[in-house]
Write a protein that holds these residues in place. Sequence first.
Motif, PDB file in Angstrom:
ATOM      1  N   MET A 297     -13.245  -6.500  -4.571  1.00 25.41           N
ATOM      2  CA  MET A 297     -11.831  -6.160  -4.343  1.00 25.41           C
ATOM      3  C   MET A 297     -11.154  -7.334  -3.650  1.00 25.41           C
ATOM      4  O   MET A 297     -11.489  -7.676  -2.519  1.00 25.41           O
ATOM      5  CB  MET A 297     -11.712  -4.897  -3.491  1.00 25.41           C
ATOM      6  CG  MET A 297     -12.212  -3.654  -4.198  1.00 25.41           C
ATOM      7  SD  MET A 297     -11.992  -2.131  -3.210  1.00 25.41           S
ATOM      8  CE  MET A 297     -10.201  -2.064  -3.080  1.00 25.41           C
ATOM      9  N   PRO A 298     -10.194  -7.997  -4.323  1.00 23.23           N
ATOM     10  CA  PRO A 298      -9.547  -9.188  -3.757  1.00 23.23           C
ATOM     11  C   PRO A 298      -8.609  -8.829  -2.603  1.00 23.23           C
ATOM     12  O   PRO A 298      -8.223  -7.668  -2.438  1.00 23.23           O
ATOM     13  CB  PRO A 298      -8.760  -9.757  -4.941  1.00 23.23           C
ATOM     14  CG  PRO A 298      -8.510  -8.575  -5.818  1.00 23.23           C
ATOM     15  CD  PRO A 298      -9.686  -7.675  -5.665  1.00 23.23           C
ATOM     16  N   PRO A 299      -8.247  -9.803  -1.784  1.00 28.85           N
ATOM     17  CA  PRO A 299      -7.358  -9.542  -0.641  1.00 28.85           C
ATOM     18  C   PRO A 299      -6.024  -8.943  -1.058  1.00 28.85           C
ATOM     19  O   PRO A 299      -5.436  -8.168  -0.299  1.00 28.85           O
ATOM     20  CB  PRO A 299      -7.167 -10.936  -0.018  1.00 28.85           C
ATOM     21  CG  PRO A 299      -8.339 -11.733  -0.479  1.00 28.85           C
ATOM     22  CD  PRO A 299      -8.687 -11.213  -1.834  1.00 28.85           C
ATOM     23  N   GLU A 300      -5.516  -9.263  -2.272  1.00 29.14           N
ATOM     24  CA  GLU A 300      -4.236  -8.727  -2.717  1.00 29.14           C
ATOM     25  C   GLU A 300      -4.249  -7.203  -2.757  1.00 29.14           C
ATOM     26  O   GLU A 300      -3.235  -6.548  -2.480  1.00 29.14           O
ATOM     27  CB  GLU A 300      -3.887  -9.269  -4.111  1.00 29.14           C
ATOM     28  CG  GLU A 300      -3.564 -10.747  -4.145  1.00 29.14           C
ATOM     29  CD  GLU A 300      -4.789 -11.624  -4.106  1.00 29.14           C
ATOM     30  OE1 GLU A 300      -4.653 -12.856  -3.975  1.00 29.14           O
ATOM     31  OE2 GLU A 300      -5.910 -11.065  -4.206  1.00 29.14           O
ATOM     32  N   ILE A 301      -5.397  -6.621  -3.095  1.00 30.19           N
ATOM     33  CA  ILE A 301      -5.510  -5.163  -3.133  1.00 30.19           C
ATOM     34  C   ILE A 301      -5.857  -4.604  -1.760  1.00 30.19           C
ATOM     35  O   ILE A 301      -5.326  -3.582  -1.333  1.00 30.19           O
ATOM     36  CB  ILE A 301      -6.558  -4.728  -4.180  1.00 30.19           C
ATOM     37  CG1 ILE A 301      -6.077  -5.129  -5.583  1.00 30.19           C
ATOM     38  CG2 ILE A 301      -6.831  -3.230  -4.110  1.00 30.19           C
ATOM     39  CD1 ILE A 301      -7.046  -4.774  -6.686  1.00 30.19           C
ATOM     40  N   LEU A 302      -6.722  -5.303  -1.036  1.00 29.11           N
ATOM     41  CA  LEU A 302      -7.129  -4.830   0.282  1.00 29.11           C
ATOM     42  C   LEU A 302      -5.948  -4.777   1.249  1.00 29.11           C
ATOM     43  O   LEU A 302      -5.825  -3.862   2.056  1.00 29.11           O
ATOM     44  CB  LEU A 302      -8.216  -5.733   0.862  1.00 29.11           C
ATOM     45  CG  LEU A 302      -9.594  -5.677   0.186  1.00 29.11           C
ATOM     46  CD1 LEU A 302     -10.500  -6.745   0.777  1.00 29.11           C
ATOM     47  CD2 LEU A 302     -10.212  -4.298   0.348  1.00 29.11           C
ATOM     48  N   ASP A 303      -5.053  -5.775   1.176  1.00 26.55           N
ATOM     49  CA  ASP A 303      -3.951  -5.887   2.134  1.00 26.55           C
ATOM     50  C   ASP A 303      -2.713  -5.130   1.684  1.00 26.55           C
ATOM     51  O   ASP A 303      -1.686  -5.172   2.370  1.00 26.55           O
ATOM     52  CB  ASP A 303      -3.585  -7.361   2.348  1.00 26.55           C
ATOM     53  CG  ASP A 303      -4.753  -8.167   2.906  1.00 26.55           C
ATOM     54  OD1 ASP A 303      -5.634  -7.533   3.529  1.00 26.55           O
ATOM     55  OD2 ASP A 303      -4.799  -9.391   2.701  1.00 26.55           O
ATOM     56  N   ASP A 304      -2.764  -4.447   0.541  1.00 28.12           N
ATOM     57  CA  ASP A 304      -1.570  -3.824  -0.019  1.00 28.12           C
ATOM     58  C   ASP A 304      -1.590  -2.300   0.131  1.00 28.12           C
ATOM     59  O   ASP A 304      -0.963  -1.590  -0.627  1.00 28.12           O
ATOM     60  CB  ASP A 304      -1.452  -4.184  -1.508  1.00 28.12           C
ATOM     61  CG  ASP A 304      -0.030  -3.949  -2.016  1.00 28.12           C
ATOM     62  OD1 ASP A 304       0.897  -3.962  -1.188  1.00 28.12           O
ATOM     63  OD2 ASP A 304       0.140  -3.737  -3.223  1.00 28.12           O
ATOM     64  N   ALA A 305      -2.320  -1.797   1.130  1.00 26.82           N
ATOM     65  CA  ALA A 305      -2.367  -0.352   1.344  1.00 26.82           C
ATOM     66  C   ALA A 305      -1.154   0.102   2.131  1.00 26.82           C
ATOM     67  O   ALA A 305      -0.600  -0.645   2.948  1.00 26.82           O
ATOM     68  CB  ALA A 305      -3.642   0.029   2.089  1.00 26.82           C
ATOM     69  N   PHE A 306      -0.706   1.323   1.882  1.00 24.82           N
ATOM     70  CA  PHE A 306       0.460   1.876   2.571  1.00 24.82           C
ATOM     71  C   PHE A 306       0.099   2.266   4.000  1.00 24.82           C
ATOM     72  O   PHE A 306      -0.930   2.902   4.243  1.00 24.82           O
ATOM     73  CB  PHE A 306       0.978   3.124   1.838  1.00 24.82           C
ATOM     74  CG  PHE A 306       1.723   2.816   0.571  1.00 24.82           C
ATOM     75  CD1 PHE A 306       2.899   2.070   0.601  1.00 24.82           C
ATOM     76  CD2 PHE A 306       1.262   3.266  -0.649  1.00 24.82           C
ATOM     77  CE1 PHE A 306       3.581   1.797  -0.568  1.00 24.82           C
ATOM     78  CE2 PHE A 306       1.941   2.993  -1.815  1.00 24.82           C
ATOM     79  CZ  PHE A 306       3.106   2.255  -1.782  1.00 24.82           C
TER      80      PHE A 306
END
Length: 342
Positions: A297-306
């Motif tokens: 799971m790349p940082p773009e998905i990890l850091d994009d949580a609500f």
Amino acid sequence: MAEQSKRGSQLENGEHGHNGKKARAQAMPNGAIKQEQQEIDEAAEEEEEQEEGEVSQGSGSGAMEEAQINLRFGITLFHCRSCRLPLKPPTFKCAYGHVICGSCCNSHEQVCRGAAVYSPCVEVDAFVRGAKQPCAYEEFGCKSSVVYFEAADHQRACQWAPCSCPDPGCGFFSSPARLASHFAGAHSWPVTEVSYGKPLRVALPPPRGWHVLVGEEGRRVFLVSACTLGAAAAVSLVCVRANGDAAEGAPQFRCKLWAEAASSKESVAMMMSMVASCSMSGAGAFSAADQGMFLAMPPEILDDAFGGEAPVLMVRIDRAGAAAKSTTPAPRSSRPVALGGC
């Protein structure tokens, strides 16, 4: 005279009883007569069935299961005199009286130089097929009674084979089904029931944490785990079982793991693979990145949580049948076989 009076009285009573029934039948409508006769016939049939059942129970025949007894025998009685393994029917006896597996007729001459002719042991086959023992994992929850010569195969595929808790410092050791209860009670790890073939949303577990999934059919236990992989995260899914993936008859599974960015449906990370097994041995070194296939799971998905919540992971587990049996044919004897009993 007294005897004649007595006989006359009995005759009169019989006639009165017969006439009484006849009069009552004449007074009853036809429908009532038929109903009464039907009740009498049904009662007679039930009595006959009960009598037949008693006879069947007494004779040991019929649909009832045969009574079982527990006996103790020397183990050599159930082992082949050639390969020294549990006897597998059909069994044979050589001219010197050695009982062996049918597949050992070619090799028995290595331990018995006088072996040349073999006769089938039908009686021994009956004992070998009927000799059962409790599963070796009975204490961990398995209630199976296993035919002795199939015990090793059963143990290799038994879902009650014990595993260790993966939490460092925890020495709990039991079957996967009991481990699931232990995970929830002792470690407060989330436990979710999963339906095969249907996607499930779960929160991404923290590093060194686990999310427990339990299959609704068969109660198989799966662990979703995550660990850091540089700025990304590695996510894996394993089936908790001690006997591995290749055990004959053990069910196999496929999984699909995927996650997408909350702000963009086009940013998706996905992985599909067969589900590997893990016995949790060496739990201190357990890591999602060491479990074969994993989802990165790349940082773009990890850091994009609500709202700072853990990213959502989608999981789908599908059944993939059972491990195939070996296609290698069993060796067959080229020796002459003499017809006869043991």
